[in-house]
Design a protein around this motif. Structure first.
Motif, PDB file in Angstrom:
ATOM      1  N   ILE A  73       0.829  -1.210   0.000  1.00 16.10           N
ATOM      2  CA  ILE A  73       0.000   0.000   0.000  1.00 16.10           C
ATOM      3  C   ILE A  73       0.858   1.252   0.000  1.00 16.10           C
ATOM      4  O   ILE A  73       0.416   2.340  -0.395  1.00 16.10           O
ATOM      5  N   SER A  74       2.132   1.100   0.419  1.00 16.87           N
ATOM      6  CA  SER A  74       3.014   2.266   0.470  1.00 16.87           C
ATOM      7  C   SER A  74       3.354   2.779  -0.924  1.00 16.87           C
ATOM      8  O   SER A  74       3.683   3.959  -1.077  1.00 16.87           O
ATOM      9  N   ILE A  75       3.305   1.899  -1.940  1.00 11.86           N
ATOM     10  CA  ILE A  75       3.716   2.329  -3.280  1.00 11.86           C
ATOM     11  C   ILE A  75       2.718   3.332  -3.867  1.00 11.86           C
ATOM     12  O   ILE A  75       3.096   4.471  -4.178  1.00 11.86           O
ATOM     13  N   PRO A  76       1.409   2.956  -4.028  1.00 11.40           N
ATOM     14  CA  PRO A  76       0.495   3.959  -4.597  1.00 11.40           C
ATOM     15  C   PRO A  76       0.317   5.178  -3.703  1.00 11.40           C
ATOM     16  O   PRO A  76       0.155   6.299  -4.208  1.00 11.40           O
ATOM     17  N   THR A  77       0.374   4.968  -2.375  1.00  9.19           N
ATOM     18  CA  THR A  77       0.201   6.108  -1.466  1.00  9.19           C
ATOM     19  C   THR A  77       1.353   7.095  -1.609  1.00  9.19           C
ATOM     20  O   THR A  77       1.144   8.312  -1.683  1.00  9.19           O
ATOM     21  N   SER A  78       2.577   6.584  -1.669  1.00  7.68           N
ATOM     22  CA  SER A  78       3.749   7.460  -1.808  1.00  7.68           C
ATOM     23  C   SER A  78       3.740   8.176  -3.149  1.00  7.68           C
ATOM     24  O   SER A  78       4.061   9.373  -3.226  1.00  7.68           O
ATOM     25  N   VAL A  79       3.381   7.464  -4.210  1.00 10.09           N
ATOM     26  CA  VAL A  79       3.330   8.078  -5.544  1.00 10.09           C
ATOM     27  C   VAL A  79       2.265   9.166  -5.584  1.00 10.09           C
ATOM     28  O   VAL A  79       2.463  10.241  -6.169  1.00 10.09           O
ATOM     29  N   LEU A  80       1.100   8.901  -4.945  1.00 11.54           N
ATOM     30  CA  LEU A  80       0.024   9.899  -4.914  1.00 11.54           C
ATOM     31  C   LEU A  80       0.459  11.148  -4.150  1.00 11.54           C
ATOM     32  O   LEU A  80       0.242  12.278  -4.608  1.00 11.54           O
ATOM     33  N   LEU A  81       1.101  10.965  -2.995  1.00 10.23           N
ATOM     34  CA  LEU A  81       1.577  12.123  -2.229  1.00 10.23           C
ATOM     35  C   LEU A  81       2.648  12.884  -3.007  1.00 10.23           C
ATOM     36  O   LEU A  81       2.702  14.121  -2.962  1.00 10.23           O
ATOM     37  N   ALA A  82       3.512  12.145  -3.724  1.00  8.11           N
ATOM     38  CA  ALA A  82       4.530  12.812  -4.542  1.00  8.11           C
ATOM     39  C   ALA A  82       3.879  13.613  -5.665  1.00  8.11           C
ATOM     40  O   ALA A  82       4.331  14.719  -6.000  1.00  8.11           O
ATOM     41  N   ALA A  83       2.806  13.075  -6.262  1.00 10.17           N
ATOM     42  CA  ALA A  83       2.095  13.788  -7.330  1.00 10.17           C
ATOM     43  C   ALA A  83       1.479  15.082  -6.798  1.00 10.17           C
ATOM     44  O   ALA A  83       1.491  16.121  -7.480  1.00 10.17           O
ATOM     45  N   VAL A 143      10.166  10.865   0.922  1.00  9.35           N
ATOM     46  CA  VAL A 143       9.647  11.434   2.167  1.00  9.35           C
ATOM     47  C   VAL A 143       8.246  10.895   2.429  1.00  9.35           C
ATOM     48  O   VAL A 143       7.892  10.548   3.575  1.00  9.35           O
ATOM     49  N   ALA A 144       7.444  10.795   1.388  1.00  4.99           N
ATOM     50  CA  ALA A 144       6.096  10.230   1.534  1.00  4.99           C
ATOM     51  C   ALA A 144       6.164   8.780   2.001  1.00  4.99           C
ATOM     52  O   ALA A 144       5.382   8.352   2.859  1.00  4.99           O
ATOM     53  N   SER A 145       7.107   8.012   1.453  1.00 10.10           N
ATOM     54  CA  SER A 145       7.220   6.600   1.847  1.00 10.10           C
ATOM     55  C   SER A 145       7.614   6.468   3.315  1.00 10.10           C
ATOM     56  O   SER A 145       7.166   5.540   4.007  1.00 10.10           O
ATOM     57  N   GLY A 149       2.683  16.798  -4.282  1.00  9.92           N
ATOM     58  CA  GLY A 149       3.824  17.693  -4.117  1.00  9.92           C
ATOM     59  C   GLY A 149       4.293  18.282  -5.432  1.00  9.92           C
ATOM     60  O   GLY A 149       4.671  19.458  -5.501  1.00  9.92           O
ATOM     61  N   MET A 150       4.283  17.471  -6.500  1.00 11.18           N
ATOM     62  CA  MET A 150       4.665  17.968  -7.826  1.00 11.18           C
ATOM     63  C   MET A 150       3.744  19.084  -8.274  1.00 11.18           C
ATOM     64  O   MET A 150       4.185  20.092  -8.832  1.00 11.18           O
ATOM     65  N   ARG A 151       2.454  18.890  -8.043  1.00 11.63           N
ATOM     66  CA  ARG A 151       1.504  19.926  -8.445  1.00 11.63           C
ATOM     67  C   ARG A 151       1.729  21.210  -7.664  1.00 11.63           C
ATOM     68  O   ARG A 151       1.693  22.314  -8.224  1.00 11.63           O
ATOM     69  N   ALA A 152       2.030  21.063  -6.373  1.00 15.47           N
ATOM     70  CA  ALA A 152       2.299  22.250  -5.561  1.00 15.47           C
ATOM     71  C   ALA A 152       3.566  22.956  -6.016  1.00 15.47           C
ATOM     72  O   ALA A 152       3.658  24.188  -5.948  1.00 15.47           O
ATOM     73  N   ALA A 153       4.541  22.182  -6.510  1.00 14.47           N
ATOM     74  CA  ALA A 153       5.803  22.769  -6.963  1.00 14.47           C
ATOM     75  C   ALA A 153       5.720  23.280  -8.395  1.00 14.47           C
ATOM     76  O   ALA A 153       6.685  23.880  -8.891  1.00 14.47           O
ATOM     77  N   GLY A 154       4.598  23.039  -9.068  1.00 10.96           N
ATOM     78  CA  GLY A 154       4.422  23.526 -10.427  1.00 10.96           C
ATOM     79  C   GLY A 154       5.010  22.627 -11.495  1.00 10.96           C
ATOM     80  O   GLY A 154       5.206  23.060 -12.631  1.00 10.96           O
ATOM     81  N   TYR A 155       5.311  21.363 -11.162  1.00 12.25           N
ATOM     82  CA  TYR A 155       5.858  20.425 -12.144  1.00 12.25           C
ATOM     83  C   TYR A 155       4.737  19.649 -12.810  1.00 12.25           C
ATOM     84  O   TYR A 155       3.727  19.301 -12.175  1.00 12.25           O
ATOM     85  N   THR A 156       4.923  19.366 -14.090  1.00  8.00           N
ATOM     86  CA  THR A 156       3.952  18.570 -14.835  1.00  8.00           C
ATOM     87  C   THR A 156       4.436  17.126 -14.920  1.00  8.00           C
ATOM     88  O   THR A 156       5.601  16.817 -14.635  1.00  8.00           O
TER      89      THR A 156
END
Length: 820
Positions: free
Chosen positions: A109-119, A217-219, A121-128
């Motif tokens: 469960i850590s894999i999709p959760t970490s990827v979702l939290l990273a996504a 960090v999310a993981s 963070g990417m949106r907050a940082a302005g990355y596509t």
């Protein structure tokens, strides 16, 4: 106006010709804005084309000759596919080790959760979500599960029959929380120096580094919060077996003893007091004899390790190198340079021969040709322009082997006679990175520059590891020099500029503006109906003056001369650039050969040659990234000093780093994949990843020592108990990267495969050597410190303590390394 001139609507003078697959075409370039999405713009344009075709008269046919969107979309789809395959492989590894569907699901469960939290963070940082950031997420899949693996494995180990579940979860998490946090921080910290890498590499990999950092960090947060809660809900202690502790014996324990036996912090008299003492699986039973041998002969292990590192250094010259690598785009360009002054019609005839050859190459789909100037010079239509260059943009089958197509095209073009100088360049490193080596030649005069440039060009055409060499020094172009006699012109009421304007108007049409007729805007040209076509005719050109018309020869001299079409200077010194196309398989060897060839040249006095282009970019990138690795190692050391509160133990843990380089370089050599910028980013990641296993191992050993175990006993018990999570995390990361390393989709971009290969090779070697070499180093260092502490406690001198050990050894009472 009609009384003094002929006025007619005619075709505008042609300055250029555009063809697609040999047919006359109008080429339209569409450039997106900086904030726009390339794929969205491409799809919008494609959807609009049918409607535009229906509205334009003449039954036009639109052909897309260059579009980045399919390449980008294909790369993203491939990365996503390989990421999902890697996720599946990682979960499978966890299932094989844990043999529990519930434990596997809790960990995964850590894999999709970490990827979702990273996504998020990417949106907050302005990355596509692009090739770079998606590659980061894909590569992070194997690593984000590591923390959860360590936590869940420890929870399972603490869930013994009769132990309270909440107590087991809390003790297990408390036991590994420090190690997990430190290991994640070390992996995150290695990316800090990337923020200071300059130029193209920094711009490319800063989003990559930030994306991986957010995922890690999310993981960590998931492994210390969500995973323990899910483990408490879904995991159950195993049932007590007949051979387990009897109920009567359990009843004899006091509450305090029972608590201490199941606690992760209680004092230990020996390894038998551990809550899971005597419970060893097949992996541990196979590892303990190897560990015991290494601890009995630590200096043998250390010497062998030194030999391994020596072999690694000896293998470095065998590693091929490049810069950014082949981007995999299915396009390349061909440039054809003809003699200066070649007319547009002659350029078109020469281009037709090259077009025919290119269209005949298997795998070539579209050939777009641009002949002549950009349309700003009318002179190009009448007698040729200052330069005669033809550009070809070739689109190939995306499924075909791009290097093979380009090599075939290059070989066939070389066999054509009378088409000038033709050079071919691929998309190369992509993302604006050049793939050519440049030799910059300087000289004080044009003649010396010509001599030096020709010397360098001849030398470069015979260099091993290169495919072709071209020069940007333009050939001397014949021209008619009209030198006005200023005094003579002034006496007749004219200036030098006025005489020049009259001559220009006579030899070529002048664009004097535009006029609207029948809702159409037409350019207006004034042209002499009988322009002079010879030097004699130009000398007789009638020039109106204040004293009447006189021939041009009375006001100026007219003679044929030669001169360069262009002059390039750098810091007021004339320069020329020799462009050398290296073999894509080994840029490093090509750079060395070119450098050696340049150093061996004898150039005219005052002339010099220096290496630039991709060679300079590679050198700069490599030096910055290797410096970043050194800084990352320093940062990791500081973090480990804070974790272990020791200056010495972190140095022992850092010994895993050079062993990571052993496997990484060996796998690069075996596969033949060049070591490029992406590979060095992989080495940077390895600095953090390989230290993770060492931290997890040594942290538990230190805990056991703090609870009372001797060094040898603590090392054996700690290493055997950390064997499973170390192997699980390493194999999960390795198998998650296998799809990218194998290039299963073949379209995952220029980053994934070399980076995955480096991480896989480094993890394999560092994991195997960490399980053997690190315990040996730790045993040598910490046993010596333990003996010094024992000597101080007993009040013996060093000589007396040594004599006592000899006596104990003779009596068979010396400290033994546990083997069972």
């Amino acid at each position: 106006l009609g009384d003094v001139a002929k006025v007619a609507i005619e075709e505008s003078p042609r300055t250029s010709i555009s063809r697609v697959d040999g047919k006359i075409a109008l080429t339209i370039a569409i450039t997106k804005t900086q904030e726009a999405n390339t794929v969205d713009v491409s799809e919008t344009v494609k959807q609009a084309l049918p409607d535009i075709e229906s509205k334009v008269a003449g039954d036009p046919q639109f052909t897309v000759v260059f579009d980045q969107a399919p390449y980008i979309q294909q790369s993203i789809d491939s990365l996503a596919e390989e990421g999902l395959l890697g996720l599946g492989f990682a979960v499978l590894v966890i299932l094989v080790f844990l043999l529990s569907v519930r434990s596997t699901l809790v960990t995964a469960i850590s894999i999709p959760t970490s990827v979702l939290l990273a996504a998020i963070g990417m949106r907050a940082a302005g990355y596509t979500l692009n090739i770079i950031t998606l590659a980061a997420l894909t590569i992070a899949i194997g690593r984000v599960v590591d923390d959860s693996i360590v936590v869940i494995e420890n929870i399972k180990r603490h869930m013994q029959p009769g132990v309270d579940r909440s107590r087991a979860v809390l003790d297990a998490v408390r036991e590994v929380a420090g190690a997990v946090t430190a290991s994640t921080l070390t992996t995150v910290a290695v990316f800090l120096p990337v923020a200071f890498v300059a130029e193209l590499v920094g711009e490319l990999f800063r989003p990559f580094a930030l994306t991986v950092t957010m995922a890690l960090v999310a993981s960590l947060l998931v492994s210390l919060t969500i995973v323990p809660v899910l483990a408490y809900w879904f995991l159950r202690p195993p049932k007590e077996h007949r051979h387990a502790e009897s109920a009567a014996a359990a009843a004899d324990r006091t509450p305090t003893e029972a608590t201490a036996a199941g606690s992760a912090t209680g004092a230990l008299a020996s390894a038998a007091d551990l809550h899971d003492a005597g419970r060893r699986d097949r992996l541990q039973r196979g590892y303990r004899p190897v560990l015991a041998w290494a601890m009995r002969r630590p200096w043998v292990v250390i010497v062998l390790a030194v030999f391994v590192l020596g072999g690694t250094l000896a293998a470095v010259p065998l590693v091929k190198t490049n810069y950014l690598g082949d981007s995999g785009q299915n396009t390349f360009t061909v440039t054809q340079d003809l003699e200066p002054g070649t007319s547009l019609d002659d350029q078109s005839d020469a281009a037709a021969k090259v077009e025919e050859v290119l269209r005949g190459v298997k795998g070539v789909e579209t050939v777009q040709t641009t002949i002549g100037s950009s349309g700003q010079s009318i002179q190009a239509a009448f007698g040729g322009g200052a330069s005669a260059s033809v550009q070809y943009n070739v689109t190939t089958d995306s499924a075909a082997d791009q290097p093979t197509i380009q090599t075939t095209a290059r070989d066939r073009i070389e066999k054509i006679d009378g088409v000038g100088q033709v050079s071919l360049s691929s998309a190369g490193g992509g993302f604006g990175g050049s793939s050519d080596i440049e030799v910059d030649v300087t000289a004080p005069t044009q003649a010396e520059l010509r001599t030096a440039a020709d010397t360098v060009l001849r030398a470069m055409r015979g260099v091993d590891g290169t495919t072709e060499a071209t020069s940007n020094l333009s050939a001397a172009e014949p021209y008619l020099a009209v030198k006005v006699d200023r005094q003579e012109a002034a006496e007749r009421g004219l200036t030098e500029q006025q005489v020049g304007g009259l001559v220009a108007a006579a030899v070529s049409p002048r664009d004097t503006g535009s006029v609207e007729i029948d809702d159409a805007t037409l350019d207006v040209y004034i042209a002499d109906p009988n322009p002079p076509e010879t030097i004699a005719a130009l000398k007789k050109l009638s020039i109106p003056t204040s004293t009447g018309e006189v021939p041009l020869s009375d006001l100026a001299t007219v003679e044929q001369s030669e001169g360069p079409t262009t002059i390039t200077t750098s810091n007021a010194v004339r320069t020329a650039t020799i462009t050398v196309t290296p073999d894509a398989t080994n840029l490093g060897a090509a750079v060395q050969n070119v450098t050696a060839a340049v150093d061996a040249l004898e150039l005219p006095k005052g002339a010099s040659a220096s290496i630039g282009g991709v060679a300079s970019s590679q050198s700069s990138a490599f030096s910055q990234l290797f410096l970043a690795i050194l800084v990352a190692i320093l940062i990791v050391y500081v973090i480990m000093v804070a974790t272990f509160r020791s200056l010495l133990q972190p140095l022992l843990l850092l010994m895993s780093v050079p062993f990571a380089a052993t496997g990484a370089l060996l796998l690069q050599i075996i596969t033949g994949i060049p070591l490029g910028v992406a590979s060095i980013i992989g080495l940077l990641m390895l600095v953090g990843i390989v230290v993770t296993n060492a931290i997890v191992l040594v942290d538990l050993v230190n805990q056991y020592r703090r609870r009372g175990l001797r060094v040898a006993e603590a090392l054996v018990e700690g290493a055997t108990r950390r064997l499973r999570p170390i192997l699980m995390t390493a194999l999960a990361t390795i198998f998650a990267l296998v799809p990218m390393a194998l290039g299963l989709t073949g379209k995952s971009g220029f980053i994934s495969q070399p980076l995955a290969l480096v991480v896989i090779g480094g993890l394999v070697s560092s994991t195997l050597l960490t399980l053997v070499v690190l315990p040996s180093l730790y045993f040598v260092v910490e046993r010596a410190r333990e003996r010094r502490a024992d000597r101080r406690e007993s009040g013996l001198t060093r000589k007396e303590a040594r004599q006592q050990r000899h006596e104990q050894r003779a009596a068979g009472e010396h400290e033994a390394v546990p083997t069972d």
